[in-house]
Design an enzyme around this catalytic site. Structure first.
Site, short mmCIF file in Angstrom:
data_model
loop_
_atom_site.label_atom_id
_atom_site.label_comp_id
_atom_site.label_asym_id
_atom_site.label_seq_id
_atom_site.Cartn_x
_atom_site.Cartn_y
_atom_site.Cartn_z
N ASP A 103 24.03 -38.29 -0.98
CA ASP A 103 24.07 -37.31 -2.06
C ASP A 103 24.94 -36.09 -1.77
O ASP A 103 25.32 -35.38 -2.69
CB ASP A 103 22.66 -36.83 -2.38
CG ASP A 103 21.77 -37.92 -2.94
OD1 ASP A 103 22.28 -39.00 -3.24
OD2 ASP A 103 20.54 -37.68 -3.08
N SER A 162 28.30 -42.93 -0.69
CA SER A 162 28.31 -41.74 -1.53
C SER A 162 29.24 -41.85 -2.73
O SER A 162 29.23 -40.98 -3.60
CB SER A 162 28.72 -40.52 -0.69
OG SER A 162 30.00 -40.72 -0.11
N CYS A 181 -2.83 -4.05 6.83
CA CYS A 181 -2.49 -4.34 8.23
C CYS A 181 -2.92 -3.20 9.14
O CYS A 181 -3.07 -2.06 8.72
CB CYS A 181 -0.99 -4.63 8.37
SG CYS A 181 0.07 -3.22 7.98
N GLU A 233 0.81 -1.22 0.00
CA GLU A 233 0.00 0.00 0.00
C GLU A 233 0.85 1.28 0.00
O GLU A 233 0.61 2.17 -0.84
CB GLU A 233 -0.98 -0.01 1.19
CG GLU A 233 -1.99 -1.13 1.15
CD GLU A 233 -1.54 -2.40 1.87
OE1 GLU A 233 -2.40 -3.15 2.35
OE2 GLU A 233 -0.30 -2.62 1.96
N THR A 274 19.57 -39.27 2.64
CA THR A 274 19.74 -38.43 1.44
C THR A 274 21.00 -37.58 1.57
O THR A 274 21.76 -37.44 0.62
CB THR A 274 18.51 -37.53 1.24
OG1 THR A 274 17.37 -38.35 0.99
CG2 THR A 274 18.70 -36.58 0.07
N ARG A 298 12.08 -24.47 -5.04
CA ARG A 298 12.92 -24.18 -3.87
C ARG A 298 12.89 -22.70 -3.53
O ARG A 298 12.79 -22.32 -2.36
CB ARG A 298 14.37 -24.61 -4.15
CG ARG A 298 14.59 -26.10 -4.18
CD ARG A 298 16.08 -26.42 -4.40
NE ARG A 298 16.32 -27.87 -4.41
CZ ARG A 298 17.53 -28.41 -4.53
NH1 ARG A 298 18.60 -27.64 -4.65
NH2 ARG A 298 17.66 -29.73 -4.53
#
Length: 345
Positions: free
Chosen positions: A207, A171, A78, A53, A203, A191
């Site tokens: 990885d 790995s 707000c 605003e 994971t 993401r």
């Protein structure tokens, strides 16, 4: 009061420009219209900075037009002092006579109080214009405020025959490449649109992921993982202090720059404890990107809002089984032979 829906559509378009930069605040756009012409517009650009605003009001070159203008905004202005002054008060001081609002703010600090301030000042107010679209844009904010937890998005890629990876012992064995160049970009876009990203211990160990935004423009999410026994090697990417990172563990470890260790109990309701701790840190959305065991835990607990599943035409016949969602896909797209399925709970 007469209004035109195209100006609310413009609010939503403006608001989305900041999709990677305002969380945990909502995305908000504002448009000022006089004699069926836009005389000013703005959006909330970064967390802690001026809201939509004041940005719209400040963009108007001839302030005398404000007394004849209508203000369109996708979320209720707000009504309290936070990092910035109340927008409702500014609208009153600017003598804007009409305000068209997409939806009320679910935050208990606002929740109708902004509208009350405007109406008490004699301003005409309409609420509920394109309300479904306005809620959808800020679905993360609404879930966070109404259900007192982060919005949870599940994300994985699988082969045509239902595997997310080949079976690996350590790995040194490279992961199976499933996504193509387009879907990799779309994953990084997701993401950037979520405040945090969560993966399981296995994971991380297999990885050594960075979990950052690289193939898209935007802010990298807060990285979150589970390391109950403290086995993640010190030289791994998640411990590099380049991005804010949270690790849930039962080990006593000292926090470092951009690295917070959170002790939780792993005996009962571990998932709910993790989600509660994430909520307590004012994180309004989490993208759960793996692995299969962790994602299945969220599915089994019914603790998810959206799932995005990429299906590659590749087949490997044996490997790590993909998670399973039994509901019907909400939508389906195809990118260079890869299906992109969206599920909503």
């Amino acid at each position: 009061m007469v209004f035109d829906i195209k100006y609310m559509q413009r609010c939503l378009q403006l608001a989305e420009y900041a999709s990677s930069f305002v969380a945990p605040n909502p995305m908000v756009g504002a448009v000022l219209v006089c004699n069926d012409m836009i005389i000013g517009e703005g959006f909330h650009q970064h967390y802690g900075e001026p809201h939509a605003e004041p940005n719209a009001i400040n963009s108007v070159s001839d302030k005398s037009l404000l007394s004849e203008a209508s203000l369109y905004v996708n979320l209720e202005p707000c009504s309290y002092y936070g990092k910035t002054p109340p927008c409702a008060d500014l609208i009153v001081r600017s003598k804007i006579p009409r305000v068209i609002i997409g939806t009320l703010d679910p935050n208990p600090k606002v929740a109708g109080k902004g509208v009350e301030i405007l109406r008490n000042a004699g301003i005409e107010v309409i609420v509920g214009v394109m309300e479904d679209e306005c809620r959808e844009l800020n679905k993360r904010f609404f879930i966070f405020q109404e259900q007192k937890r982060p919005y949870i998005l599940l994300k994985w890629a699988q082969t045509f025959d239902g595997f997310i990876d080949k079976k690996r012992k350590n790995s040194n064995e490279l992961p199976l490449i499933i996504s193509n160049s387009i879907t990799k970009q779309l994953t990084h876009k997701m993401r950037a649109e979520n405040q945090a990203i969560l993966v399981g211990t296995k994971t991380v160990i297999l990885d050594n992921p960075s979990l950052t935004v690289r193939n898209w423009s935007g802010k990298s999410p807060i990285r979150i993982t589970i390391d109950r026994h403290g086995i993640i090697p010190a030289n791994y990417n998640l411990l590099d202090s380049k991005v804010a990172t949270i690790i849930f563990t039962e080990k006593q470890k000292s926090n470092q720059q951009h690295l917070e260790f959170v002790n939780i109990g792993f005996q009962n309701d571990t998932l709910k404890s993790i989600v509660s701790e994430i909520y307590a840190r004012n994180i309004n959305s989490v993208m759960v990107e793996g692995g299969a065991k962790l994602i299945n835990c969220f599915i089994d607990a019914g603790l998810w809002d959206e799932a995005n599943v990429e299906i590659s035409p590749k087949e490997i016949h044996n490997g790590v089984a993909a998670p399973i969602i039994t509901t019907q896909a909400f939508s389906e797209k195809t990118f260079d032979g890869h299906k992109w399925l969206l599920y909503k709970r």
